[in-house]
Motif scaffolding. Structure first.
Motif, mmCIF file in Angstrom:
data_model
loop_
_atom_site.group_PDB
_atom_site.id
_atom_site.type_symbol
_atom_site.label_atom_id
_atom_site.label_comp_id
_atom_site.label_asym_id
_atom_site.label_seq_id
_atom_site.Cartn_x
_atom_site.Cartn_y
_atom_site.Cartn_z
ATOM 1 N N LYS A 163 0.855 -1.189 0.000
ATOM 2 C CA LYS A 163 0.000 0.000 0.000
ATOM 3 C C LYS A 163 0.885 1.230 0.000
ATOM 4 C CE LYS A 163 -1.989 -1.376 3.879
ATOM 5 N NZ LYS A 163 -2.854 -1.403 5.084
ATOM 6 N N GLU A 164 0.296 2.314 -0.447
ATOM 7 C CA GLU A 164 1.084 3.542 -0.522
ATOM 8 C C GLU A 164 1.454 4.026 0.869
ATOM 9 O OE1 GLU A 164 -0.718 6.541 -2.881
ATOM 10 O OE2 GLU A 164 0.861 8.004 -2.523
ATOM 11 N N ARG A 165 0.504 3.956 1.791
ATOM 12 C CA ARG A 165 0.779 4.372 3.158
ATOM 13 C C ARG A 165 -0.214 3.718 4.093
ATOM 14 N NH1 ARG A 165 0.029 10.180 0.643
ATOM 15 N NH2 ARG A 165 -2.109 9.927 -0.103
ATOM 16 N N GLU A 166 0.253 3.499 5.294
ATOM 17 C CA GLU A 166 -0.606 2.893 6.292
ATOM 18 C C GLU A 166 -0.808 3.862 7.452
ATOM 19 O OE1 GLU A 166 0.948 -0.585 8.196
ATOM 20 O OE2 GLU A 166 2.729 0.441 8.934
ATOM 21 N N PHE A 167 -1.965 3.776 8.041
ATOM 22 C CA PHE A 167 -2.319 4.584 9.201
ATOM 23 C C PHE A 167 -1.497 4.127 10.393
ATOM 24 C CE2 PHE A 167 -5.242 7.077 11.722
ATOM 25 C CZ PHE A 167 -5.362 6.379 12.913
ATOM 26 N N VAL A 168 -0.877 5.078 11.075
ATOM 27 C CA VAL A 168 -0.098 4.758 12.269
ATOM 28 C C VAL A 168 -0.887 5.134 13.516
ATOM 29 C CG1 VAL A 168 2.008 5.280 13.558
ATOM 30 C CG2 VAL A 168 2.095 5.044 11.065
ATOM 31 N N GLY A 169 -1.367 6.369 13.555
ATOM 32 C CA GLY A 169 -2.142 6.834 14.694
ATOM 33 C C GLY A 169 -2.847 8.116 14.326
ATOM 34 N N GLY A 170 -3.959 8.389 14.993
ATOM 35 C CA GLY A 170 -4.721 9.589 14.705
ATOM 36 C C GLY A 170 -5.415 10.115 15.937
ATOM 37 N N ILE A 171 -5.839 11.373 15.849
ATOM 38 C CA ILE A 171 -6.485 12.022 16.983
ATOM 39 C C ILE A 171 -7.581 12.934 16.452
ATOM 40 C CG2 ILE A 171 -4.771 13.899 17.001
ATOM 41 C CD1 ILE A 171 -4.979 13.809 20.108
ATOM 42 N N SER A 172 -8.702 12.935 17.142
ATOM 43 C CA SER A 172 -9.829 13.763 16.732
ATOM 44 C C SER A 172 -9.524 15.242 16.953
ATOM 45 C CB SER A 172 -11.074 13.355 17.506
ATOM 46 O OG SER A 172 -10.873 13.578 18.893
ATOM 47 N N TRP A 173 -10.400 16.095 16.427
ATOM 48 C CA TRP A 173 -10.159 17.534 16.502
ATOM 49 C C TRP A 173 -10.062 18.011 17.942
ATOM 50 C CZ3 TRP A 173 -13.706 20.479 19.086
ATOM 51 C CH2 TRP A 173 -14.964 19.892 19.294
ATOM 52 N N SER A 174 -10.813 17.402 18.810
ATOM 53 C CA SER A 174 -10.827 17.823 20.212
ATOM 54 C C SER A 174 -9.738 17.158 21.034
ATOM 55 C CB SER A 174 -12.178 17.486 20.833
ATOM 56 O OG SER A 174 -12.329 16.069 20.925
ATOM 57 N N GLY A 175 -9.168 16.111 20.493
ATOM 58 C CA GLY A 175 -8.212 15.320 21.264
ATOM 59 C C GLY A 175 -8.864 14.254 22.109
ATOM 60 N N GLY A 176 -10.169 14.159 22.050
ATOM 61 C CA GLY A 176 -10.873 13.223 22.909
ATOM 62 C C GLY A 176 -10.849 11.787 22.422
ATOM 63 N N THR A 213 -8.566 8.901 20.180
ATOM 64 C CA THR A 213 -7.340 8.515 19.497
ATOM 65 C C THR A 213 -7.502 7.107 18.940
ATOM 66 O OG1 THR A 213 -6.342 7.693 21.536
ATOM 67 C CG2 THR A 213 -5.831 9.955 20.913
ATOM 68 N N SER A 214 -6.713 6.799 17.944
ATOM 69 C CA SER A 214 -6.764 5.495 17.309
ATOM 70 C C SER A 214 -5.360 5.145 16.835
ATOM 71 C CB SER A 214 -7.732 5.543 16.116
ATOM 72 O OG SER A 214 -7.790 4.291 15.454
ATOM 73 N N TYR A 215 -5.039 3.840 16.901
ATOM 74 C CA TYR A 215 -3.696 3.393 16.534
ATOM 75 C C TYR A 215 -3.744 2.114 15.710
ATOM 76 C CZ TYR A 215 -2.362 6.538 20.314
ATOM 77 O OH TYR A 215 -2.197 7.644 21.119
ATOM 78 N N ALA A 216 -2.747 1.940 14.889
ATOM 79 C CA ALA A 216 -2.543 0.655 14.233
ATOM 80 C C ALA A 216 -2.129 -0.362 15.288
ATOM 81 C CB ALA A 216 -1.460 0.771 13.166
ATOM 82 N N ASP A 217 -2.529 -1.604 15.089
ATOM 83 C CA ASP A 217 -2.188 -2.648 16.062
ATOM 84 C C ASP A 217 -0.673 -2.767 16.244
ATOM 85 O OD1 ASP A 217 -4.865 -4.949 15.108
ATOM 86 O OD2 ASP A 217 -4.826 -3.242 16.477
ATOM 87 N N SER A 218 0.081 -2.501 15.194
ATOM 88 C CA SER A 218 1.530 -2.681 15.238
ATOM 89 C C SER A 218 2.230 -1.666 16.139
ATOM 90 C CB SER A 218 2.118 -2.601 13.830
ATOM 91 O OG SER A 218 1.831 -1.343 13.241
ATOM 92 N N VAL A 219 1.551 -0.566 16.468
ATOM 93 C CA VAL A 219 2.196 0.469 17.284
ATOM 94 C C VAL A 219 1.463 0.724 18.592
ATOM 95 C CG1 VAL A 219 3.028 1.583 15.179
ATOM 96 C CG2 VAL A 219 0.989 2.481 16.326
ATOM 97 N N LYS A 220 0.319 0.086 18.747
ATOM 98 C CA LYS A 220 -0.478 0.299 19.951
ATOM 99 C C LYS A 220 0.378 0.028 21.190
ATOM 100 C CE LYS A 220 -4.642 -0.715 19.028
ATOM 101 N NZ LYS A 220 -5.903 -1.449 18.749
ATOM 102 N N VAL A 221 0.242 0.822 22.194
ATOM 103 C CA VAL A 221 0.984 0.756 23.459
ATOM 104 C C VAL A 221 2.348 1.436 23.323
ATOM 105 C CG1 VAL A 221 2.017 -0.718 25.242
ATOM 106 C CG2 VAL A 221 -0.178 -1.342 24.223
ATOM 107 N N ARG A 222 2.988 1.318 22.188
ATOM 108 C CA ARG A 222 4.336 1.894 22.021
ATOM 109 C C ARG A 222 4.296 3.352 21.595
ATOM 110 N NH1 ARG A 222 7.607 0.087 18.187
ATOM 111 N NH2 ARG A 222 5.950 -0.608 16.777
#
Length: 122
Positions: A43-56, A58-67
């Motif tokens: 794939k061209e790019r994979e999602f690593v982590g993201g955060i909503s506009w408010s910061g309330g 967050t979401s992470y790829a399984d490969s980086v979760k916790v780290r």
């Protein structure tokens, strides 16, 4: 003109840490979901982590979760990615992205930065 400027990349040994920053300008930052992506096989790019506009939310790829931890400072128009326990397979160019509206894991984002290189040596 919208600009997303990443910084903080570099060379680190396995097990080490880095903090990436993405400074945004030219947009109403507090209304945008922000995310980090990196290239991946197949794939061209994979999602690593993201955060909503408010910061309330967050979401992470399984490969980086916790780290990895994503955060934002709406007063500084900046989003951060704290990366810990880094592995050689985390080596990549990391891209910051902004999306008007809800956080999403697809790469359907409105604006992209130029990327910052992270290299993890074994």
């Amino acid at each position: 003109q919208v600009q997303l400027v990443e910084s903080g990349g570099g060379l680190v040994q396995a097990g080490g840490s880095l903090r990436l920053s993405c400074a945004a300008s030219g947009l109403t930052f507090r209304t945008y979901a922000m995310a980090w992506f990196r290239p991946a096989l197949g794939k061209e790019r994979e999602f690593v982590g993201g955060i909503s506009w408010s910061g309330g939310t967050t979401s992470y790829a399984d490969s980086v979760k916790v780290r990895f931890t994503i955060s934002r400072d709406n007063a500084k128009n900046t989003v951060y990615l704290q990366m810990s326990s880094l592995k050689p397979e985390d080596t990549a160019v990391y891209y910051c992205a902004a999306a008007l509206g809800p956080l999403r894991q697809s790469d359907d984002y409105d604006y992209w930065g130029q990327g910052t290189q992270v290299t993890v040596s074994s």
